[in-house]
Design a protein around this motif. Sequence first.
Motif, PDB file in Angstrom:
ATOM      1  N   LEU A 106     -19.756  44.515  30.668  1.00  0.00           N
ATOM      2  CA  LEU A 106     -21.167  44.130  30.733  1.00  0.00           C
ATOM      3  C   LEU A 106     -21.330  42.717  31.277  1.00  0.00           C
ATOM      4  N   PRO A 107     -22.504  42.414  31.824  1.00  0.00           N
ATOM      5  CA  PRO A 107     -22.777  41.031  32.213  1.00  0.00           C
ATOM      6  C   PRO A 107     -22.794  40.137  30.972  1.00  0.00           C
ATOM      7  N   GLU A 108     -22.486  38.869  31.153  1.00  0.00           N
ATOM      8  CA  GLU A 108     -22.390  37.931  30.025  1.00  0.00           C
ATOM      9  C   GLU A 108     -23.637  37.940  29.151  1.00  0.00           C
ATOM     10  N   LYS A 109     -24.817  38.031  29.758  1.00  0.00           N
ATOM     11  CA  LYS A 109     -26.050  37.944  28.969  1.00  0.00           C
ATOM     12  C   LYS A 109     -26.268  39.165  28.065  1.00  0.00           C
ATOM     13  N   GLN A 110     -25.560  40.274  28.325  1.00  0.00           N
ATOM     14  CA  GLN A 110     -25.715  41.477  27.503  1.00  0.00           C
ATOM     15  C   GLN A 110     -24.599  41.655  26.479  1.00  0.00           C
ATOM     16  N   LYS A 111     -23.566  40.845  26.549  1.00  0.00           N
ATOM     17  CA  LYS A 111     -22.427  40.995  25.646  1.00  0.00           C
ATOM     18  C   LYS A 111     -22.781  40.765  24.177  1.00  0.00           C
ATOM     19  N   PRO A 112     -23.575  39.732  23.837  1.00  0.00           N
ATOM     20  CA  PRO A 112     -23.911  39.557  22.412  1.00  0.00           C
ATOM     21  C   PRO A 112     -24.679  40.754  21.841  1.00  0.00           C
ATOM     22  N   ALA A 113     -25.595  41.309  22.620  1.00  0.00           N
ATOM     23  CA  ALA A 113     -26.384  42.444  22.142  1.00  0.00           C
ATOM     24  C   ALA A 113     -25.513  43.693  22.003  1.00  0.00           C
ATOM     25  N   PHE A 114     -24.573  43.887  22.937  1.00  0.00           N
ATOM     26  CA  PHE A 114     -23.668  45.025  22.818  1.00  0.00           C
ATOM     27  C   PHE A 114     -22.839  44.893  21.547  1.00  0.00           C
ATOM     28  N   TYR A 115     -22.305  43.705  21.313  1.00  0.00           N
ATOM     29  CA  TYR A 115     -21.494  43.487  20.114  1.00  0.00           C
ATOM     30  C   TYR A 115     -22.314  43.780  18.860  1.00  0.00           C
TER      31      TYR A 115
END
Length: 176
Positions: free
Chosen positions: A90-99
């Motif tokens: 995922l793009p960096e900006k979506q990684k926290p939400a995926f986690y």
Amino acid sequence: MDFLISLAEGFIGMFQEGGNTFMGLVTGIIPMLVVLITAVNALIKFIGEERVYGFSQKCTKYFILRYTIFPFLAVFFLTNPMCYTFGRFLPEKQKPAFYDAAVSFVHPITGLFPHANPAELFVYMGIAAGITELGLSLGPLALRFLLVGIVVMLIRGLVTEFITDRMIKSKAKTAA
């Protein structure tokens, strides 16, 4: 004097238990994670990183798929804690939400797919014991548990993506 001896034995006993726990990790989950990471990386190499990234891009193009199907696949196939590595696609900006979405789903999946997080199975089994004692079927409980988990996963993913986006924009304003 007995009190001091008891205190000293308890103190050293705490470190002995810590050592036992550490050895359990060294002989249990750590080798499993190393082998699983190696296997997943090998599989990605066999399939081809371009294909895996392409599939990931299609699967995460829309927020509903990004915070339902993608984390579900990660938790189902890679189990906890390896599932979080799917975030690398995922793009960096979506990684926290995926986690956040994935971490909120590692427990609800255990009702139907206990392999995904066997360490937390005791929580589900505690609830299931009460349902069984009432003479009710576990199927509806497991299905509801899974469906509520998917809804919670979606909500948490969306909220965290919104917060992350706001924080990135705020940081960009202060840097400018």
